[in-house]
Scaffold this active site. Structure first.
Site, PDB file in Angstrom:
ATOM      1  N   ARG A  52     -64.997  16.336   1.102  1.00 17.05           N
ATOM      2  CA  ARG A  52     -63.701  16.119   0.437  1.00 17.05           C
ATOM      3  C   ARG A  52     -63.604  14.683  -0.084  1.00 17.05           C
ATOM      4  O   ARG A  52     -62.884  14.411  -1.034  1.00 17.05           O
ATOM      5  CB  ARG A  52     -62.530  16.446   1.374  1.00 17.05           C
ATOM      6  CG  ARG A  52     -61.165  16.244   0.745  1.00 17.05           C
ATOM      7  CD  ARG A  52     -60.059  17.076   1.397  1.00 17.05           C
ATOM      8  NE  ARG A  52     -60.096  17.048   2.842  1.00 17.05           N
ATOM      9  CZ  ARG A  52     -59.722  16.006   3.600  1.00 17.05           C
ATOM     10  NH1 ARG A  52     -59.275  14.905   3.039  1.00 17.05           N
ATOM     11  NH2 ARG A  52     -59.797  16.062   4.912  1.00 17.05           N
ATOM     12  N   TYR A 104     -48.372  17.757 -22.839  1.00 16.84           N
ATOM     13  CA  TYR A 104     -48.703  19.007 -22.172  1.00 16.84           C
ATOM     14  C   TYR A 104     -47.477  19.458 -21.367  1.00 16.84           C
ATOM     15  O   TYR A 104     -47.016  18.747 -20.477  1.00 16.84           O
ATOM     16  CB  TYR A 104     -49.929  18.822 -21.285  1.00 16.84           C
ATOM     17  CG  TYR A 104     -50.241  20.037 -20.470  1.00 16.84           C
ATOM     18  CD1 TYR A 104     -50.414  21.273 -21.094  1.00 16.84           C
ATOM     19  CD2 TYR A 104     -50.321  19.978 -19.096  1.00 16.84           C
ATOM     20  CE1 TYR A 104     -50.672  22.415 -20.355  1.00 16.84           C
ATOM     21  CE2 TYR A 104     -50.590  21.110 -18.349  1.00 16.84           C
ATOM     22  CZ  TYR A 104     -50.751  22.320 -18.985  1.00 16.84           C
ATOM     23  OH  TYR A 104     -50.993  23.446 -18.249  1.00 16.84           O
ATOM     24  N   ASP A 177     -53.502  10.415 -22.032  1.00 13.61           N
ATOM     25  CA  ASP A 177     -54.133  11.733 -21.955  1.00 13.61           C
ATOM     26  C   ASP A 177     -54.906  11.908 -23.255  1.00 13.61           C
ATOM     27  O   ASP A 177     -54.326  12.115 -24.324  1.00 13.61           O
ATOM     28  CB  ASP A 177     -53.066  12.825 -21.773  1.00 13.61           C
ATOM     29  CG  ASP A 177     -53.676  14.236 -21.727  1.00 13.61           C
ATOM     30  OD1 ASP A 177     -54.827  14.407 -22.171  1.00 13.61           O
ATOM     31  OD2 ASP A 177     -52.980  15.162 -21.273  1.00 13.61           O
ATOM     32  N   LYS A 202     -61.103  21.431 -20.989  1.00  9.54           N
ATOM     33  CA  LYS A 202     -61.123  21.627 -22.454  1.00  9.54           C
ATOM     34  C   LYS A 202     -62.461  21.168 -23.023  1.00  9.54           C
ATOM     35  O   LYS A 202     -63.479  21.713 -22.663  1.00  9.54           O
ATOM     36  CB  LYS A 202     -59.938  20.893 -23.078  1.00  9.54           C
ATOM     37  CG  LYS A 202     -58.620  21.034 -22.300  1.00  9.54           C
ATOM     38  CD  LYS A 202     -58.163  22.468 -22.165  1.00  9.54           C
ATOM     39  CE  LYS A 202     -56.800  22.500 -21.455  1.00  9.54           C
ATOM     40  NZ  LYS A 202     -56.463  23.797 -20.905  1.00  9.54           N
TER      41      LYS A 202
HETATM   42  N1  PLP Z   1     -53.470  17.758 -20.866  1.00 11.10           N
HETATM   43  C1  PLP Z   1     -53.572  18.547 -21.937  1.00 11.10           C
HETATM   44  C2  PLP Z   1     -53.483  17.936 -23.307  1.00 11.10           C
HETATM   45  C3  PLP Z   1     -53.729  19.933 -21.791  1.00 11.10           C
HETATM   46  O1  PLP Z   1     -53.806  20.720 -22.878  1.00 11.10           O
HETATM   47  C4  PLP Z   1     -53.785  20.493 -20.477  1.00 11.10           C
HETATM   48  C5  PLP Z   1     -53.945  21.951 -20.256  1.00 11.10           C
HETATM   49  O2  PLP Z   1     -53.751  22.751 -21.148  1.00 11.10           O
HETATM   50  C6  PLP Z   1     -53.674  19.625 -19.390  1.00 11.10           C
HETATM   51  C7  PLP Z   1     -53.528  18.274 -19.618  1.00 11.10           C
HETATM   52  C8  PLP Z   1     -53.726  20.152 -17.984  1.00 11.10           C
HETATM   53  O3  PLP Z   1     -55.061  20.440 -17.643  1.00 11.10           O
HETATM   54  P1  PLP Z   1     -55.517  21.534 -16.588  1.00 11.10           P
HETATM   55  O4  PLP Z   1     -55.162  22.890 -17.134  1.00 11.10           O
HETATM   56  O5  PLP Z   1     -57.002  21.296 -16.466  1.00 11.10           O
HETATM   57  O6  PLP Z   1     -54.788  21.272 -15.310  1.00 11.10           O
END
Ligand code: PLP
Length: 383
Positions: A52, A104, A177, A202
């Site tokens: 972990r 998001y 992000d 992604k």
């Molecule tokens: N940031 C963006 C721009 C996203 O599109 C997403 C998910 O769609 C996330 C963060 C969250 O990621 P995760 O689904 O891997 O938790």
């Protein structure tokens, strides 16, 4: 190891050129062990005790991300959401954070519910409006500015260098992000950001078969140690097989992203003159607000995500999505296959997304197949 002067595409393709010292394998093994042998003198000369806390399978992927983003350290997480929440939970209850209004949707919901109940003071702003950000940031009080650029699913562009200046002047950190831009197109740390987050689910993995997240830091400071402690103590760790798949996906990152960006640009240009389309939202279109900033901070393309607003409102949008054959009706983005999605159906009442919007994640199919399929769907949905 690959020479330091290698270009980022070479670093990614060879995953830093690592060769297994025992077998000479060019692909690393998977380490499923949850625990490590203690030495006779009671120490841990391997530097590892329990899975972990760390896994040898993370080392190479984290090192590749450090090299690609130009950071000091990286940490993999079980998901992009685990990575994001680890950052906010490294703050203290009562801290003030300024975050993108468009981001998001699930993170926005988490910030407005769990994180707010936990004690963070969360303020939403439009980060393309620098005056609004300056007004929202309280010097000495605001601890973090969090932006997503281009921001899902309106693809608004935030000026990372300008926001980093505002954060620095106020004694706050800037976290970006960069899931959609990827390190192929934008390197936020070089523009002054302190932290970069990726939903590695992604583009970094790129094959719609791993849920993962990653953080890369400009400095291994006390805040970073708190984030790393959160990973260990809250236990949001990535499995060894997922880490291995992620490294495999990272090797083709540049080829995938550059091809998908070229197709997205073509699709955006062709749809922007189609009579059944009201508007195309894509940073690569010269008329798009933020295009000039995107030209400055994105190199090699404007991303492979775009949205279209269709004539005929929500009904026409849903009918269009129902008629495609090549595009797949699915959530998520950044895979080899192209996805179409009616976002307002997902995001709920706090969403700034208009009901006539369809989000498009452009994959690696022939661009002409994607354009033909979408045009047919648009025309048959709106007779
Ligand atoms: N940031 C963006 C721009 C996203 O599109 C997403 C998910 O769609 C996330 C963060 C969250 O990621 P995760 O689904 O891997 O938790």
């Amino acid at each position: 190891m690959t020479e330091k002067k290698s270009s980022p595409a070479t670093i990614a393709a060879q995953a830093l050129g690592w060769i297994d010292p025992i077998t000479r394998a060019v692909v690393p093994p998977i380490h499923p062990s949850t625990t490590y042998l203690r030495d006779e003198d009671n120490g841990y000369s391997s530097g590892r005790m329990y899975a972990r806390a760390d896994n040898p399978g993370y080392d190479q992927a984290e090192a590749v991300l450090v090299a690609l983003e130009g950071g000091a350290a990286a940490a993999l997480f079980a998901s992009g959401s685990a990575a994001s929440s680890a950052v906010f939970l490294a703050l203290d209850p009562g801290d003030h954070v300024v975050v993108s209004r468009v981001m998001y949707w699930s993170l926005r919901n988490w910030l407005l519910t769990f994180a707010t109940r936990w004690g963070l003071r969360v303020e939403l702003v439009e980060p393309s409006d620098l005056e609004a950000v300056r007004a929202a940031v309280q010097p000495g009080v605001t601890r973090l500015i969090w932006v997503e650029t281009p921001a899902n699913p309106l693809w608004t562009v935030a000026d990372i260098a300008a926001l980093a200046g505002i954060a620095r002047a106020a004694g706050a950190r800037l976290a970006v992000d960069s899931t959609v831009a990827t390190p192929v197109l934008t390197r936020p740390l070089a523009l002054g950001a302190d932290l970069v987050m990726h939903s590695a689910t992604k583009y970094l993995n790129g094959h719609s078969d791993v849920v993962a997240g990653a953080l890369i830091t400009a400095r291994e400071d006390e805040f970073w140690q708190r984030i790393k402690a959160n990973r260990v103590q809250m236990g949001g760790i990535l499995g060894p097989f997922e880490a291995w798949l992620l490294l495999r996906g990272l090797r083709t990152l540049f080829a995938r992203v550059l091809l998908a960006c070229a197709s997205a640009q073509l699709i955006a240009e062709r749809l922007s003159v189609h009579p059944k389309v009201r508007e195309v939202l894509y940073p690569g279109l010269p008329g798009f607000p933020g295009h000039d900033i995107a030209r400055r901070q994105m190199d090699g393309g404007f991303g492979a995500m775009l949205s279209i607003r269709v004539q005929g409102g929500k009904t026409a949008a849903i009918a269009t999505a129902a008629r495609v054959r090549v595009w797949k009706r699915a959530t998520s983005l950044g895979g080899v296959e192209s996805f179409i999605e009616h976002r307002a159906s997902i995001e709920g009442s706090t969403s700034p997304v208009p009901p006539d919007l369809l989000r498009l994640s452009v994959g690696l199919e022939a661009a002409e197949d994607l354009i033909g399929d979408l045009v047919e769907a648009l025309e048959s949905a709106q007779v």
